[in-house]
Design a protein around this motif. Structure first.
Motif, PDB file in Angstrom:
ATOM      1  N   GLU A 296       0.801  -1.286   0.073  1.00 40.58           N
ATOM      2  CA  GLU A 296      -0.545   0.058  -0.008  1.00 40.58           C
ATOM      3  C   GLU A 296       0.802   1.576   0.002  1.00 40.58           C
ATOM      4  N   ALA A 297       0.235   1.919  -0.944  1.00 40.03           N
ATOM      5  CA  ALA A 297       1.048   3.314  -0.195  1.00 40.03           C
ATOM      6  C   ALA A 297      -0.002   4.265  -0.155  1.00 40.03           C
ATOM      7  N   ARG A 298       0.042   5.451   0.346  1.00 39.69           N
ATOM      8  CA  ARG A 298      -0.534   6.123   1.188  1.00 39.69           C
ATOM      9  C   ARG A 298      -0.144   7.911   0.149  1.00 39.69           C
ATOM     10  N   SER A 299      -0.596   8.575  -0.237  1.00 39.68           N
ATOM     11  CA  SER A 299      -0.025  10.311  -0.321  1.00 39.68           C
ATOM     12  C   SER A 299      -1.264  11.447   0.209  1.00 39.68           C
ATOM     13  N   PRO A 300      -0.968  12.278   1.370  1.00 35.85           N
ATOM     14  CA  PRO A 300      -1.665  13.075   0.791  1.00 35.85           C
ATOM     15  C   PRO A 300      -2.258  14.280  -0.175  1.00 35.85           C
ATOM     16  N   LEU A 301      -3.036  14.945  -0.320  1.00 32.76           N
ATOM     17  CA  LEU A 301      -3.394  16.337  -1.317  1.00 32.76           C
ATOM     18  C   LEU A 301      -3.073  17.405  -0.983  1.00 32.76           C
ATOM     19  N   SER A 302      -2.935  18.509  -2.092  1.00 37.69           N
ATOM     20  CA  SER A 302      -2.727  20.083  -1.441  1.00 37.69           C
ATOM     21  C   SER A 302      -3.351  20.879  -2.318  1.00 37.69           C
ATOM     22  N   HIS A 303      -3.932  21.594  -2.361  1.00 40.63           N
ATOM     23  CA  HIS A 303      -4.551  22.618  -3.387  1.00 40.63           C
ATOM     24  C   HIS A 303      -3.463  23.988  -2.640  1.00 40.63           C
ATOM     25  N   ARG A 304      -3.030  24.355  -3.475  1.00 38.31           N
ATOM     26  CA  ARG A 304      -1.827  25.888  -3.657  1.00 38.31           C
ATOM     27  C   ARG A 304      -1.365  25.885  -2.247  1.00 38.31           C
TER      28      ARG A 304
ATOM     29  N   ILE B 208      -1.673  23.495   0.665  1.00 40.02           N
ATOM     30  CA  ILE B 208      -1.946  23.615   1.383  1.00 40.02           C
ATOM     31  C   ILE B 208      -2.910  22.495   1.455  1.00 40.02           C
ATOM     32  N   THR B 209      -2.298  21.671   2.768  1.00 39.10           N
ATOM     33  CA  THR B 209      -2.537  19.998   2.438  1.00 39.10           C
ATOM     34  C   THR B 209      -3.886  19.959   2.810  1.00 39.10           C
ATOM     35  N   LEU B 210      -4.913  19.207   1.946  1.00 37.65           N
ATOM     36  CA  LEU B 210      -6.415  18.790   2.543  1.00 37.65           C
ATOM     37  C   LEU B 210      -6.572  18.248   3.050  1.00 37.65           C
ATOM     38  N   GLN B 211      -7.257  19.058   4.199  1.00 36.95           N
ATOM     39  CA  GLN B 211      -7.740  17.178   5.425  1.00 36.95           C
ATOM     40  C   GLN B 211      -8.527  16.508   5.240  1.00 36.95           C
ATOM     41  N   ASP B 212      -7.906  15.973   5.859  1.00 34.03           N
ATOM     42  CA  ASP B 212      -8.931  14.554   5.319  1.00 34.03           C
ATOM     43  C   ASP B 212      -9.041  13.603   4.012  1.00 34.03           C
ATOM     44  N   THR B 213      -8.269  14.318   2.924  1.00 30.32           N
ATOM     45  CA  THR B 213      -8.332  13.567   1.673  1.00 30.32           C
ATOM     46  C   THR B 213      -7.158  13.173   1.544  1.00 30.32           C
ATOM     47  N   VAL B 214      -6.853  11.566   1.326  1.00 29.32           N
ATOM     48  CA  VAL B 214      -5.690  11.035   0.495  1.00 29.32           C
ATOM     49  C   VAL B 214      -5.805  10.036  -0.501  1.00 29.32           C
ATOM     50  N   ILE B 215      -4.611   9.881  -1.199  1.00 32.70           N
ATOM     51  CA  ILE B 215      -4.749   8.369  -1.885  1.00 32.70           C
ATOM     52  C   ILE B 215      -4.089   7.367  -1.544  1.00 32.70           C
ATOM     53  N   ILE B 216      -4.614   6.327  -1.661  1.00 32.70           N
ATOM     54  CA  ILE B 216      -4.267   5.024  -1.716  1.00 32.70           C
ATOM     55  C   ILE B 216      -3.982   4.536  -2.379  1.00 32.70           C
ATOM     56  N   ALA B 217      -3.110   3.556  -2.811  1.00 36.63           N
ATOM     57  CA  ALA B 217      -2.937   2.757  -4.292  1.00 36.63           C
ATOM     58  C   ALA B 217      -2.326   1.040  -2.885  1.00 36.63           C
ATOM     59  N   THR B 218      -3.320   0.430  -3.534  1.00 33.01           N
ATOM     60  CA  THR B 218      -2.959  -0.462  -2.913  1.00 33.01           C
ATOM     61  C   THR B 218      -2.573  -2.216  -4.412  1.00 33.01           C
ATOM     62  N   ILE B 219      -2.138  -2.366  -4.619  1.00 34.75           N
ATOM     63  CA  ILE B 219      -1.326  -3.339  -5.278  1.00 34.75           C
ATOM     64  C   ILE B 219      -0.944  -4.931  -4.297  1.00 34.75           C
ATOM     65  N   CYS B 220      -1.440  -6.466  -5.084  1.00 32.17           N
ATOM     66  CA  CYS B 220      -1.954  -7.444  -4.152  1.00 32.17           C
ATOM     67  C   CYS B 220      -1.379  -8.585  -4.909  1.00 32.17           C
ATOM     68  N   GLN B 221      -0.703  -9.550  -4.788  1.00 36.60           N
ATOM     69  CA  GLN B 221      -0.732 -10.650  -5.459  1.00 36.60           C
ATOM     70  C   GLN B 221      -1.149 -11.303  -5.759  1.00 36.60           C
ATOM     71  N   SER B 222      -2.137 -12.048  -6.643  1.00 35.02           N
ATOM     72  CA  SER B 222      -3.451 -12.636  -6.784  1.00 35.02           C
ATOM     73  C   SER B 222      -3.196 -14.189  -6.669  1.00 35.02           C
ATOM     74  N   LYS B 223      -4.415 -14.393  -5.250  1.00 34.53           N
ATOM     75  CA  LYS B 223      -4.533 -15.888  -4.665  1.00 34.53           C
ATOM     76  C   LYS B 223      -4.779 -16.848  -6.138  1.00 34.53           C
ATOM     77  N   ILE B 224      -5.164 -16.338  -7.036  1.00 37.71           N
ATOM     78  CA  ILE B 224      -5.552 -17.265  -8.431  1.00 37.71           C
ATOM     79  C   ILE B 224      -3.615 -17.552  -8.900  1.00 37.71           C
ATOM     80  N   ILE B 225      -3.308 -18.919  -8.907  1.00 37.31           N
ATOM     81  CA  ILE B 225      -1.862 -19.012  -9.861  1.00 37.31           C
ATOM     82  C   ILE B 225      -2.378 -18.738 -11.479  1.00 37.31           C
TER      83      ILE B 225
END
Length: 161
Positions: free
Chosen positions: A35-43, A45-62
């Motif tokens: 998982e990777a997280r990043s806050p965001l800003s506007h001009r 100023i960090t935007l409160q309660d706002t985040v990007i979340i990227a996730t990547i998981c190996q497949s359970k199915i070969i």
């Protein structure tokens, strides 16, 4: 509770990426995931309660590609998302006036806010490469200055980038 108008307002706002690259952290789960997280800003100023979340998981199915997800979260609500790599479908129970209302949509797909549901409607995406899905997510989210998509080193082998 987040409203449709709130979701549209945030999507329209030009946002800037607020960290150095995608900083992947291993999730304590099976299958192996990151998982990777990043806050965001506007001009600046960090935007409160706002985040990007990227996730990547190996497949359970070969033989299946890993599951990947990009999310724009605001006030604990996913107002924009891209999902790919999972053999499941999403049935649109909201978005009565939208083109995919009451249809089952496979992956990859994009979650978009609609009237009455800031997080429950999806449309299919024709894109296949992770880098294309990432760029589509950033475009819909009006996010500038984000890094290129780079998966965690341990998952790079044998991937379509």
């Amino acid at each position: 509770m987040l409203t449709y108008a709130d979701a549209l307002e945030l999507l329209a706002l030009e946002k800037e990426w607020d960290t150095d690259g995608l900083q992947w952290k291993e999730k304590k789960s099976l299958p192996v995931g990151f998982e990777a997280r990043s806050p965001l800003s506007h001009r600046g100023i960090t935007l409160q309660d706002t985040v990007i979340i990227a996730t990547i998981c190996q497949s359970k199915i070969i033989g299946l590609t890993e599951k990947i997800s990009f999310s724009l979260i605001h006030k604990k609500t996913r107002i924009l998302g891209v999902d790919a790599g999972c053999p499941s479908t999403h049935r649109n129970k909201v978005g009565q006036n939208m083109p995919y209302y009451h249809q089952s949509i496979g992956q990859p797909h994009i979650h978009l806010p609609v009237e009455g549901a800031p997080n429950g409607y999806v449309e299919p995406l024709e894109l296949q490469l992770d880098t294309e899905l990432w760029q589509e997510f950033l475009r819909h989210g009006n996010i500038k200055g984000a890094p290129n998509f780079e998966p965690p080193e341990t998952l790079k082998q044998g991937r379509l980038l």
